[in-house]
Scaffold this active site. Structure first.
Site, PDB file in Angstrom:
ATOM      1  N   HIS A  21     -46.910  24.957  -1.968  1.00 56.58           N
ATOM      2  CA  HIS A  21     -46.906  24.047  -3.124  1.00 56.58           C
ATOM      3  C   HIS A  21     -48.190  23.221  -3.204  1.00 56.58           C
ATOM      4  CE1 HIS A  21     -42.306  24.557  -2.960  1.00 56.58           C
ATOM      5  NE2 HIS A  21     -42.809  25.335  -3.892  1.00 56.58           N
ATOM      6  N   PRO A  44     -36.576  39.652 -12.866  1.00 55.42           N
ATOM      7  CA  PRO A  44     -37.072  38.811 -13.976  1.00 55.42           C
ATOM      8  C   PRO A  44     -38.555  38.468 -13.852  1.00 55.42           C
ATOM      9  CG  PRO A  44     -35.601  37.560 -12.525  1.00 55.42           C
ATOM     10  CD  PRO A  44     -35.507  38.996 -12.104  1.00 55.42           C
ATOM     11  N   GLU A 102     -38.855  27.724 -16.821  1.00 50.92           N
ATOM     12  CA  GLU A 102     -38.086  28.373 -15.744  1.00 50.92           C
ATOM     13  C   GLU A 102     -36.928  29.125 -16.401  1.00 50.92           C
ATOM     14  OE1 GLU A 102     -37.748  28.858 -12.248  1.00 50.92           O
ATOM     15  OE2 GLU A 102     -36.011  29.922 -13.085  1.00 50.92           O
ATOM     16  N   ASP A 124     -41.369  37.818  -7.066  1.00 52.20           N
ATOM     17  CA  ASP A 124     -42.234  39.000  -6.987  1.00 52.20           C
ATOM     18  C   ASP A 124     -42.086  39.882  -8.229  1.00 52.20           C
ATOM     19  OD1 ASP A 124     -41.600  38.224  -3.917  1.00 52.20           O
ATOM     20  OD2 ASP A 124     -43.537  39.233  -4.091  1.00 52.20           O
ATOM     21  N   GLN A 157     -30.142  36.571 -11.498  1.00 50.22           N
ATOM     22  CA  GLN A 157     -30.435  37.003 -10.118  1.00 50.22           C
ATOM     23  C   GLN A 157     -29.351  36.485  -9.171  1.00 50.22           C
ATOM     24  OE1 GLN A 157     -34.432  35.354  -9.980  1.00 50.22           O
ATOM     25  NE2 GLN A 157     -33.634  33.466 -10.859  1.00 50.22           N
ATOM     26  N   ASP A 212     -37.675  25.490  -8.087  1.00 48.35           N
ATOM     27  CA  ASP A 212     -37.287  24.617  -6.966  1.00 48.35           C
ATOM     28  C   ASP A 212     -37.918  23.232  -7.097  1.00 48.35           C
ATOM     29  OD1 ASP A 212     -39.469  26.875  -5.757  1.00 48.35           O
ATOM     30  OD2 ASP A 212     -40.044  24.772  -5.632  1.00 48.35           O
ATOM     31  N   ASP A 238     -45.690  30.304 -10.765  1.00 45.84           N
ATOM     32  CA  ASP A 238     -44.961  30.267  -9.492  1.00 45.84           C
ATOM     33  C   ASP A 238     -43.720  31.146  -9.634  1.00 45.84           C
ATOM     34  OD1 ASP A 238     -43.052  27.752  -7.655  1.00 45.84           O
ATOM     35  OD2 ASP A 238     -43.875  29.702  -7.048  1.00 45.84           O
ATOM     36  N   SER A 239     -43.955  32.450  -9.664  1.00 44.59           N
ATOM     37  CA  SER A 239     -42.867  33.381 -10.003  1.00 44.59           C
ATOM     38  C   SER A 239     -42.317  34.051  -8.746  1.00 44.59           C
ATOM     39  CB  SER A 239     -43.419  34.469 -10.930  1.00 44.59           C
ATOM     40  OG  SER A 239     -44.280  35.320 -10.180  1.00 44.59           O
TER      41      SER A 239
HETATM   42  N1  SAM Z   1     -42.746  30.251  -4.160  1.00 38.54           N
HETATM   43  C1  SAM Z   1     -41.926  31.437  -4.442  1.00 38.54           C
HETATM   44  C2  SAM Z   1     -42.721  32.690  -4.168  1.00 38.54           C
HETATM   45  O1  SAM Z   1     -43.915  32.565  -3.853  1.00 38.54           O
HETATM   46  O2  SAM Z   1     -42.121  33.776  -4.251  1.00 38.54           O
HETATM   47  C3  SAM Z   1     -41.416  31.378  -5.844  1.00 38.54           C
HETATM   48  C4  SAM Z   1     -40.431  30.288  -5.965  1.00 38.54           C
HETATM   49  S1  SAM Z   1     -39.722  29.936  -7.500  1.00 38.54           S
HETATM   50  C5  SAM Z   1     -38.074  29.715  -6.967  1.00 38.54           C
HETATM   51  C6  SAM Z   1     -39.693  31.452  -8.406  1.00 38.54           C
HETATM   52  C7  SAM Z   1     -39.024  31.191  -9.754  1.00 38.54           C
HETATM   53  O3  SAM Z   1     -39.471  32.105 -10.752  1.00 38.54           O
HETATM   54  C8  SAM Z   1     -37.495  31.316  -9.742  1.00 38.54           C
HETATM   55  O4  SAM Z   1     -36.924  30.059  -9.987  1.00 38.54           O
HETATM   56  C9  SAM Z   1     -37.181  32.317 -10.864  1.00 38.54           C
HETATM   57  O5  SAM Z   1     -35.998  32.016 -11.556  1.00 38.54           O
HETATM   58  C10 SAM Z   1     -38.424  32.149 -11.714  1.00 38.54           C
HETATM   59  N2  SAM Z   1     -38.681  33.269 -12.647  1.00 38.54           N
HETATM   60  C11 SAM Z   1     -38.609  34.595 -12.396  1.00 38.54           C
HETATM   61  N3  SAM Z   1     -38.901  35.308 -13.512  1.00 38.54           N
HETATM   62  C12 SAM Z   1     -39.175  34.397 -14.493  1.00 38.54           C
HETATM   63  C13 SAM Z   1     -39.557  34.498 -15.862  1.00 38.54           C
HETATM   64  N4  SAM Z   1     -39.713  35.694 -16.449  1.00 38.54           N
HETATM   65  N5  SAM Z   1     -39.779  33.352 -16.558  1.00 38.54           N
HETATM   66  C14 SAM Z   1     -39.622  32.133 -15.966  1.00 38.54           C
HETATM   67  N6  SAM Z   1     -39.249  31.953 -14.661  1.00 38.54           N
HETATM   68  C15 SAM Z   1     -39.039  33.088 -13.941  1.00 38.54           C
END
Ligand code: SAM
Length: 281
Positions: A63, A163, A106, A159, A32, A87, A156-157
């Site tokens: 959080h 990914p 992650e 949208d 990304q 994060d 905590d993904s």
């Molecule tokens: N709090 C934020 C929200 O509500 O949108 C999300 C924050 S956190 C940074 C989202 C994380 O999900 C990112 O670090 C991203 O790399 C991770 N992520 C996305 N797709 C993923 C997957 N398939 N497996 C594991 N982590 C994933």
């Protein structure tokens, strides 16, 4: 990002912009587009694929609510699994409890590294805690394998685009159920219902096939545009959602938690949904 402003591109016809005082890092990782920039109002901000993920100013709302609600409802959590959460905010809050282990899966190492470097107030020392087990992998692939069970799973993904999309499928929720203990709780980032109503309907239909108790609770995160956001709730044990406030209060006190948004009263009140949200599932 144009002439000193970051423009979030999550919705087709609505955008929010943030004045940039300094861009600290920008890179296209394997997964990304990752940018961290400084703003006058929200401190440092992390965006992925032009979507705001976390800001220093309001991160505690999301959080605290994604972590303390399931852990205090459960009451005897030993093992927590975080999918995403690079994060480190959820990890930091989970480690405030007397848990044995917190595993984080992650997909993007770059998010962990850059948040540690440029937004250290969020992870603080969580990644160095001896109870932390960081796995760099796709959360969907990780959940598809057999393995240990968890008392709380926090998704905590990002949208459901890019990914993060695989973390909203029925198969993923089914696999989560297999890896949850019989009194476990799954919570997930479920979008802002005023702007993303189909995400409420979609995830509810997919989760309720695999969990006896499925629902939502809400939290008001200023930089998640469009009003409060929904957090998905699913558990094989309906009692988890019905724990009396007095018991939640006792657990909160025993855990000696210091919170800025979460309170036992908000824990219970967060499950009271407006009619328009109830009508989505
Ligand atoms: N709090 C934020 C929200 O509500 O949108 C999300 C924050 S956190 C940074 C989202 C994380 O999900 C990112 O670090 C991203 O790399 C991770 N992520 C996305 N797709 C993923 C997957 N398939 N497996 C594991 N982590 C994933």
């Amino acid at each position: 990002m144009t002439d000193g402003w970051f423009e979030e591109k999550l919705f087709p016809h609505v955008r929010q912009t943030f004045e940039i005082t300094r861009t600290l890092f920008r890179e296209r990782t394997e997964h990304q587009d990752l940018v961290i920039f400084e703003t006058p109002t929200f401190g440092r901000v992390l965006a992925l694929d032009d979507i705001v993920q976390v800001t220093e100013k309001d991160e505690y709302v999301y959080h605290e609510m994604m972590t303390h609600v399931p852990i205090l409802a459960h009451g005897k959590v030993r093992k927590v699994l975080i999918i995403g959460g690079g994060d480190g905010g959820i990890l930091r809050e989970a480690l405030k409890h007397k848990v044995e282990k917190v595993t984080m899966v992650e997909i993007d190492r770059g998010v962990v590294d850059m948040c540690l470097k440029y937004m250290p107030s969020i992870p603080v020392k969580a990644f160095a805690d001896k109870r932390t087990d960081l796995v760099i992998d796709d959360g969907a692939k990780f959940m598809a394998k057999a393995g240990e069970k968890y008392d709380v799973i926090v998704v905590d993904s990002t949208d459901p685009i890019g990914p993060g999309e695989v973390l909203f499928t029925e198969e993923f929720y089914r696999n989560c159920r297999q890896r949850l203990t019989d009194s476990g709780i799954l919570v997930n980032q479920n979008g802002v219902p005023f702007m993303q109503d189909s995400e409420v309907t979609m995830t509810y239909k997919r989760r309720r096939k695999h969990f006896k108790d499925t629902g939502f609770y809400v939290a008001a995160v200023p930089t998640y545009y469009g009003g409060f956001m929904t957090l998905g709730w699913a558990s094989p044990n309906p009692k988890n959602r019905a724990v009396p406030q007095a018991a939640i209060e006792a657990r909160y006190k025993a855990a000696r938690l210091k919170t800025k948004y979460y309170t036992p009263a908000i824990h219970k009140a967060a499950f009271a949904l407006p009619r328009f949200v109830e009508s989505l599932f």
